[in-house]
Design a protein around this motif. Sequence first.
Motif, PDB file in Angstrom:
ATOM      1  N   GLY A 244       0.826  -1.206   0.000  1.00 23.41           N
ATOM      2  CA  GLY A 244       0.000   0.000   0.000  1.00 23.41           C
ATOM      3  C   GLY A 244       0.856   1.249   0.000  1.00 23.41           C
ATOM      4  N   ALA A 247      -0.359   7.135   2.861  1.00 27.48           N
ATOM      5  CA  ALA A 247       0.522   7.828   3.806  1.00 27.48           C
ATOM      6  C   ALA A 247       1.373   6.834   4.606  1.00 27.48           C
ATOM      7  N   GLY A 248       0.735   5.779   5.130  1.00 28.26           N
ATOM      8  CA  GLY A 248       1.452   4.827   5.984  1.00 28.26           C
ATOM      9  C   GLY A 248       2.518   4.068   5.209  1.00 28.26           C
ATOM     10  N   GLU A 267       1.766  -1.092  -4.782  1.00 28.53           N
ATOM     11  CA  GLU A 267       0.501  -0.352  -4.790  1.00 28.53           C
ATOM     12  C   GLU A 267      -0.373  -0.860  -5.927  1.00 28.53           C
ATOM     13  N   LYS A 268      -1.614  -1.199  -5.583  1.00 31.80           N
ATOM     14  CA  LYS A 268      -2.468  -1.805  -6.615  1.00 31.80           C
ATOM     15  C   LYS A 268      -3.329  -0.787  -7.351  1.00 31.80           C
ATOM     16  N   ASP A 274      -5.525   7.037  -0.352  1.00 32.11           N
ATOM     17  CA  ASP A 274      -6.755   7.805  -0.147  1.00 32.11           C
ATOM     18  C   ASP A 274      -6.506   9.295  -0.018  1.00 32.11           C
ATOM     19  N   LYS A 284      -9.940  19.120   0.531  1.00 30.39           N
ATOM     20  CA  LYS A 284      -9.507  20.484   0.883  1.00 30.39           C
ATOM     21  C   LYS A 284      -9.534  21.410  -0.338  1.00 30.39           C
ATOM     22  N   ALA A 348      -0.850  -6.957  -4.113  1.00 29.45           N
ATOM     23  CA  ALA A 348      -0.037  -7.807  -3.230  1.00 29.45           C
ATOM     24  C   ALA A 348      -0.915  -8.802  -2.493  1.00 29.45           C
ATOM     25  N   ALA A 375      -0.020  -1.615   4.928  1.00 31.31           N
ATOM     26  CA  ALA A 375      -0.583  -0.254   5.003  1.00 31.31           C
ATOM     27  C   ALA A 375      -1.688  -0.179   3.963  1.00 31.31           C
ATOM     28  N   ASP A 544      -4.823   3.429   8.485  1.00 32.19           N
ATOM     29  CA  ASP A 544      -6.255   3.132   8.638  1.00 32.19           C
ATOM     30  C   ASP A 544      -6.526   1.643   8.826  1.00 32.19           C
ATOM     31  N   PHE A 551      -6.084   9.118  10.387  1.00 33.89           N
ATOM     32  CA  PHE A 551      -5.586  10.377   9.830  1.00 33.89           C
ATOM     33  C   PHE A 551      -4.296  10.099   9.071  1.00 33.89           C
ATOM     34  N   THR A 552      -4.016  10.996   8.129  1.00 34.88           N
ATOM     35  CA  THR A 552      -2.774  10.866   7.383  1.00 34.88           C
ATOM     36  C   THR A 552      -1.568  11.005   8.307  1.00 34.88           C
TER      37      THR A 552
HETATM   38  C1  LIG Z   1     -12.905  12.554   2.331  1.00 28.88           C
HETATM   39  C2  LIG Z   1     -11.740  12.335   3.236  1.00 28.88           C
HETATM   40  C3  LIG Z   1     -11.096  13.392   3.795  1.00 28.88           C
HETATM   41  C4  LIG Z   1     -10.013  13.193   4.632  1.00 28.88           C
HETATM   42  N1  LIG Z   1      -9.386  14.282   5.155  1.00 28.88           N
HETATM   43  C5  LIG Z   1      -8.328  14.099   5.981  1.00 28.88           C
HETATM   44  C6  LIG Z   1      -7.641  15.225   6.493  1.00 28.88           C
HETATM   45  O1  LIG Z   1      -7.990  16.367   6.228  1.00 28.88           O
HETATM   46  N2  LIG Z   1      -6.587  14.994   7.301  1.00 28.88           N
HETATM   47  C7  LIG Z   1      -6.174  13.727   7.626  1.00 28.88           C
HETATM   48  O2  LIG Z   1      -5.209  13.578   8.371  1.00 28.88           O
HETATM   49  N3  LIG Z   1      -6.820  12.653   7.148  1.00 28.88           N
HETATM   50  C8  LIG Z   1      -7.876  12.809   6.328  1.00 28.88           C
HETATM   51  N4  LIG Z   1      -8.511  11.717   5.807  1.00 28.88           N
HETATM   52  C9  LIG Z   1      -8.042  10.379   6.205  1.00 28.88           C
HETATM   53  C10 LIG Z   1      -6.808   9.952   5.409  1.00 28.88           C
HETATM   54  O3  LIG Z   1      -7.073  10.041   4.049  1.00 28.88           O
HETATM   55  C11 LIG Z   1      -6.417   8.543   5.808  1.00 28.88           C
HETATM   56  O4  LIG Z   1      -6.314   8.447   7.182  1.00 28.88           O
HETATM   57  C12 LIG Z   1      -5.080   8.155   5.199  1.00 28.88           C
HETATM   58  O5  LIG Z   1      -5.168   8.207   3.805  1.00 28.88           O
HETATM   59  C13 LIG Z   1      -4.689   6.754   5.656  1.00 28.88           C
HETATM   60  O6  LIG Z   1      -3.519   6.360   5.023  1.00 28.88           O
HETATM   61  P1  LIG Z   1      -3.160   4.806   4.861  1.00 28.88           P
HETATM   62  O7  LIG Z   1      -1.777   4.756   4.356  1.00 28.88           O
HETATM   63  O8  LIG Z   1      -3.482   4.091   6.080  1.00 28.88           O
HETATM   64  O9  LIG Z   1      -4.192   4.245   3.801  1.00 28.88           O
HETATM   65  P2  LIG Z   1      -4.535   4.682   2.317  1.00 28.88           P
HETATM   66  O10 LIG Z   1      -4.184   6.082   2.031  1.00 28.88           O
HETATM   67  O11 LIG Z   1      -5.935   4.281   2.101  1.00 28.88           O
HETATM   68  O12 LIG Z   1      -3.591   3.781   1.435  1.00 28.88           O
HETATM   69  C14 LIG Z   1      -3.767   2.403   1.338  1.00 28.88           C
HETATM   70  C15 LIG Z   1      -3.264   1.966  -0.027  1.00 28.88           C
HETATM   71  O13 LIG Z   1      -3.092   0.567  -0.021  1.00 28.88           O
HETATM   72  C16 LIG Z   1      -3.412   0.091  -1.308  1.00 28.88           C
HETATM   73  N5  LIG Z   1      -3.678  -1.340  -1.174  1.00 28.88           N
HETATM   74  C17 LIG Z   1      -4.624  -1.941  -0.428  1.00 28.88           C
HETATM   75  N6  LIG Z   1      -4.536  -3.274  -0.542  1.00 28.88           N
HETATM   76  C18 LIG Z   1      -3.512  -3.515  -1.379  1.00 28.88           C
HETATM   77  C19 LIG Z   1      -2.940  -4.705  -1.909  1.00 28.88           C
HETATM   78  N7  LIG Z   1      -3.404  -5.893  -1.599  1.00 28.88           N
HETATM   79  N8  LIG Z   1      -1.902  -4.593  -2.734  1.00 28.88           N
HETATM   80  C20 LIG Z   1      -1.405  -3.390  -3.064  1.00 28.88           C
HETATM   81  N9  LIG Z   1      -1.907  -2.227  -2.612  1.00 28.88           N
HETATM   82  C21 LIG Z   1      -2.950  -2.311  -1.793  1.00 28.88           C
HETATM   83  C22 LIG Z   1      -4.634   0.923  -1.685  1.00 28.88           C
HETATM   84  O14 LIG Z   1      -4.830   0.908  -3.073  1.00 28.88           O
HETATM   85  C23 LIG Z   1      -4.248   2.283  -1.141  1.00 28.88           C
HETATM   86  O15 LIG Z   1      -3.622   3.056  -2.124  1.00 28.88           O
HETATM   87  C24 LIG Z   1      -9.586  11.881   4.935  1.00 28.88           C
HETATM   88  C25 LIG Z   1     -10.232  10.793   4.372  1.00 28.88           C
HETATM   89  C26 LIG Z   1     -11.302  11.006   3.529  1.00 28.88           C
HETATM   90  C27 LIG Z   1     -11.977   9.821   2.918  1.00 28.88           C
END
Ligand SMILES: Cc1cc2nc3c(=O)[nH]c(=O)nc-3n(C[C@H](O)[C@H](O)[C@H](O)COP(=O)(O)OP(=O)(O)OC[C@H]3O[C@@H](n4cnc5c(N)ncnc54)[C@H](O)[C@@H]3O)c2cc1C
Length: 716
Positions: A244, A247-248, A267-268, A274, A284, A348, A375, A544, A551-552
């Motif tokens: 993934g 952010a994480g 990344e798929k 997100d 934003k 993955a 992540a 997440d 949060f990011t």
């Molecule tokens: C409308 C909206 C507004 C937001 N606003 C804010 C904000 O203002 N501030 C803030 O801090 N947070 C905000 N957030 C929350 C923030 O977007 C998330 O907390 C953050 O993106 C989490 O990051 P992550 O790395 O955990 O997951 P993600 O960003 O969801 O990344 C996960 C990635 O993993 C990939 N993936 C999943 N499974 C697989 C696999 N099997 N193989 C390969 N890749 C895979 C997915 O395609 C994805 O790209 C908002 C969310 C939304 C929906």
Amino acid sequence: MKTPRLLLLLGIAALVATFFALDLQFYLTLENLKAQQTGIAHYRQAHPVLAMALYATLYITVTALSLPGATILTLAGGAVFGLLWGTLIVSFASSIGATLAFLAARFLLRDWVKSRFSARLQAIDEGVSRDGAFYLFTLRLVPLFPFFMINLAMGLTPIKTRTFYWVSQVGMLAGTLVYVNAGTQLAKIDSLSGILSPALLGSFALLGVFPLGAKKMLELFKQRKIYADWPKPDRFDNNLIVIGAGAGGLVSAYIAAAVKAKVTLIEKHKMGGDCLNTGCVPSKALIRSAKLLSQIKRAPEFGIAKAGAEFDFATVMERVQQVIKTVAPHDSVERYTELGVEVIEGSAKIVSPWAVEVTTVDDVKTITGRAIVIAAGARPFVPPIPGLDTVDYLTSDNIWNLRELPKRLLVLGGGPIGCELTQTFARLGSQVTQVEMAPRLMLREDAEVSDIVQARFRAEGVDVRVNHTAKEFIVENGEHILLAEHEGQSVKIAFDKVLIAIGRAANVQGYGVEELGIALSPRNTLETNPFQQTNYPNIFAVGDVAGPYQFTHTAAHQAWYAAVNALFGHFKKFRTDYSVIPWSTFTDPEVARVGLNQQDAQAQNITYEVSTYGLDDLDRAIADGEAHGFVKVLTVPGKDKILGVTIVGEHAGDLLAEFVLAMKHGIGLNKILGTIHIYPTLAEANKYVAGVWKRNHAPRRVLEWLGRYHAWRRKV
Ligand SMILES: Cc1cc2nc3c(=O)[nH]c(=O)nc-3n(C[C@H](O)[C@H](O)[C@H](O)COP(=O)(O)OP(=O)(O)OC[C@H]3O[C@@H](n4cnc5c(N)ncnc54)[C@H](O)[C@@H]3O)c2cc1C
């Protein structure tokens, strides 16, 4: 201090004072016991039951009040009642007395300790919740730890009273036996120190650490067992595989590459996850356009008689995509490749604790890694409401594809995403109805915050429906209708489009989690320990998919710990620090928070003082036409230590940064007050709220005397 506590404290103090005033401690000596032994034995023969009752009562009193003399009393138990009865009475009396002391400490001090040391206490509390019984057992078995101190200290932890009682009784049994037995040979004892030989002490210590050691062994055994079915590669292609690229995942990979580890990031869908593609960035960007429209509408407030805005919704949405494109290079394959990360665009699947199968458009291959960071993020949670499947509903994933403004938009959900998009679409011209089953929007924030946001939404034309539970979607006369329940009545709400924004569900299926048996938490996220490890210690989870925050910045924060622990955990592991977690909801007014708010503090029984500064008084806010909202700081009573801050107002998220820094580094309100803030800025509000705190804590007596001093100086 509350009256019952005060009464208990006074009662204990009076009893302890009486004990010492009457020199009762001199009766509880070895010499005195020996001298009185025959007399006591006669009394016991004459009144066996009464003697036992009196002895037990005395024992309980001495231990409950933490008075000196429990050892002598235990010897007396053996001398007077013999080994069997002596052990029995002492075992129960000492456990009851200890539990009373434990309860008194908890009742008198736990809240106070909690309010003062809440951040530091969290780790201790977690440890006690996990292993409290083991720790207590060890402490009880090893007689080197003072009995009364254990009672009092454990009272300050969250250990259950029942657990405390039985672990104490079992743990103290061996020591009780030794002392009661020694008491049966009272004549031969010359000093208390002779009762426990170094060998006996050593055996107790060994016995004491045995359960903890056994637990550790069990954990090691479990770990071995969990890996047993999986063949471990002889060599690894990678030090780290990251699944993934949100952010994480991006931060995990970045850190690994920065310390020269070999890391593959998979990344798929879209790099940036997100946040970049469907979350923070587009929301934003859209909020900005909507805000501009709302400001244009307010032109007369700023002395501009007339200003109009003509816009095409599709163009606004195209701008959102343009913003994403502009930010995208930060998260791109090119950038990460340049940083030293191998990026694979594919899907993955974890096929063993050390191997990941990657499916790309061209092929399927398996790569290995010593550690894996998951992540995989989360997705909008879509509730099983009857009829929803027949509606072409929107979520935060696909709302960005809209090019036609919905005339009537129904938003399900009163959390941050629901609120941000409700106001945005209302400002863009949709007729928005926001439905929330709770009694108010933004339930995690204090009620006054919800009141302000709700009032603003209503003023901007949003139909806010709190206490409304969505029950069914139907079509009536060609019109989409939500049937909601409100105070026992069925309410119909017509709409053209519906946005589902009632939470986000972690992605825990479809990529090997089930097959490996990676444990899930009750919230249906991947379960992690404080080091971000799953039940496979070489598989980590962040963001997440792991929670507890979504949060990011928290995903990125956890990623640092996961990457460092994955790569260097065999030397030292670091616990993720959740002591200071800030967040902001980007409504207008913005709502930003770090640490405790009032409702959290009350729920956790943490005492606090509140200092509030109204932004309606701030020069810059007045000049900007944004004189509304507040900065509210919770502090430890009588101290300037910050427990939490809520800001509602223009740029609240930016203003909060000063408090986040202050909390992280233990800077109090006095220091914020003593720092120059540029005039006229919104940031001055932070200094002014510190001023509010200072005025409330002004040394009134000293000021009175100063007044007199100056009066005298005017006369001479
Ligand atoms: C409308 C909206 C507004 C937001 N606003 C804010 C904000 O203002 N501030 C803030 O801090 N947070 C905000 N957030 C929350 C923030 O977007 C998330 O907390 C953050 O993106 C989490 O990051 P992550 O790395 O955990 O997951 P993600 O960003 O969801 O990344 C996960 C990635 O993993 C990939 N993936 C999943 N499974 C697989 C696999 N099997 N193989 C390969 N890749 C895979 C997915 O395609 C994805 O790209 C908002 C969310 C939304 C929906």
